[in-house]
Scaffold this active site. Structure first.
Site, PDB file in Angstrom:
ATOM      1  CB  SER A   1      -0.897   0.000   1.241  1.00  0.00           C
ATOM      2  OG  SER A   1      -1.498   1.267   1.433  1.00  0.00           O
TER       3      SER A   1
ATOM      4  CE1 TYR B   1      -4.225  -2.818   4.669  1.00  0.00           C
ATOM      5  CE2 TYR B   1      -3.226  -0.736   4.032  1.00  0.00           C
ATOM      6  CZ  TYR B   1      -3.843  -1.923   3.693  1.00  0.00           C
ATOM      7  OH  TYR B   1      -4.057  -2.219   2.370  1.00  0.00           O
TER       8      TYR B   1
ATOM      9  CE  LYS C   1      -1.215  -4.247   3.037  1.00  0.00           C
ATOM     10  NZ  LYS C   1      -1.328  -5.376   2.110  1.00  0.00           N
TER      11      LYS C   1
ATOM     12  CB  THR D   1     -11.196  -2.407  -2.403  1.00  0.00           C
ATOM     13  OG1 THR D   1     -10.725  -1.770  -1.198  1.00  0.00           O
ATOM     14  CG2 THR D   1     -10.150  -2.238  -3.495  1.00  0.00           C
TER      15      THR D   1
END
Length: 323
Positions: A181, A207, A211, A242
């Site tokens: 990401s 996150y 990543k 998404t």
């Protein structure tokens, strides 16, 4: 016409033009189309493939002739994704396998199953992702984002090494791709507290941290697997609309909605990395929109050798793999 390099780099640094559908449209004008059938005879496994970027990646691979296995946690959702793929690409070779990538035991089970039934695997896409709203541990005691994005993919890659090696040839290496990401630019490599036990837990921070770890891990695995004819890359999809963004980042989606990419646009580079000749001639590179990108914007942000070694040790110790 290809976007001038300086303009492309400016798009990348300014984020909004580069990560949005605007950047995709501008860059796509200069791309060569992938050859139809370029993945015929190749088997590619895609984790987190029941929806979003994973399902779009599987569709893109199948369109190029690959035999694709959707690796999912939920059999029902996986079957639905497979049915939708076959409807879009009649005759596509698509299978569904259940594996919770955050569970090291389940990863070992699934990898053993693949080794037993497949003579060779040619590609692996690590797409499964989570953004936990609160700190959660797996049954094995690992923070969920770390287990899903780092430990599980590390173990799966190492456990599939024999069949990935069998799928490689001198002119066509097997390929492992981490879907990272752009958020990783906001995080440094966590070495003191990789399990995020200290401080105030944030799903977004967890996150971004993991990543970042994926990008470094891809570089480390690239060195580890080079002698087996296996290349390893990482990429980021930009801002894609998404289901994960809709559920985990609703405010972000409301603000950026008109600029968000489609799933197919976000998945394009992951598909390209499995099929394009250029991606087979290098390893350990971070990509976005079919071009190599810097892993840091400031030189002082680069990881030290000690930090990189600590990440490798974490993965080895947590999974029980040999160094």
């Amino acid at each position: 016409m290809q976007l001038p390099r300086l303009v492309d780099a400016a798009f990348d640094r300014l984020v909004v033009p580069g990560y949005s559908r605007l950047g995709y449209a501008a860059r796509r004008a200069g791309w060569q189309a992938l050859r139809p059938g370029s993945l015929e005879g190749r088997t590619v496994l895609v984790t987190g493939a029941s929806g979003g970027l994973g399902a779009a990646t599987a569709r893109g691979l199948a369109a190029l002739g690959a035999r694709v296995e959707l690796v999912v946690r939920d059999r029902g959702r996986g079957d639905q994704a497979a049915d939708a793929l076959r409807a879009e690409h009649p005759g596509a070779a698509v299978g569904v396998a259940v594996c919770d990538v955050s569970s090291l035991a389940d990863v070992r089970r699934y990898a053993a199953e693949v080794r037993d039934r497949e003579a060779a695997v040619h590609g692996l896409v690590h797409n499964a992702g989570v953004m936990p709203p609160e700190r959660t541990e797996t049954a094995e005691g690992h923070e969920l984002a770390l287990a899903t994005h780092v430990l599980g993919p590390f173990l799966l890659t190492r456990e599939l090494r024999p069949v990935l090696r069998a799928g490689a040839s001198p002119t066509s290496p097997s390929r492992v791709v981490f879907v990272s990401s752009g958020g990783m630019y906001t995080a440094s490599l966590p070495t003191d507290d990789p399990e995020f036990r200290a401080g105030t837990y944030s799903g977004g921070a967890a996150y971004a941290r993991t990543k970042r770890m994926q990008v470094v891990l891809a570089e480390l695995l690239a060195d580890d697997l080079a002698s087996d004819g296996i290349v390893v890359h990482s990429m980021h999809p930009g801002w894609a609309d998404t289901p994960g963004v809709a559920s985990s980042m609703p405010a972000f989606r409301r603000v950026t909605g008109p600029l968000l990419r489609t799933d197919e646009q976000g998945a394009d580079t992951a598909v390209w990395l499995q099929a394009a000749a250029e991606a087979g001639h290098s390893t350990g590179v971070f990509w976005h929109d079919r071009a190599p990108r810097p892993t840091h914007y400031l030189p002082r942000g680069a990881e030290t050798p000690q930090a990189r070694a600590a990440l490798w040790t974490l993965c080895v110790d947590a999974t029980g793999e040999t160094a």
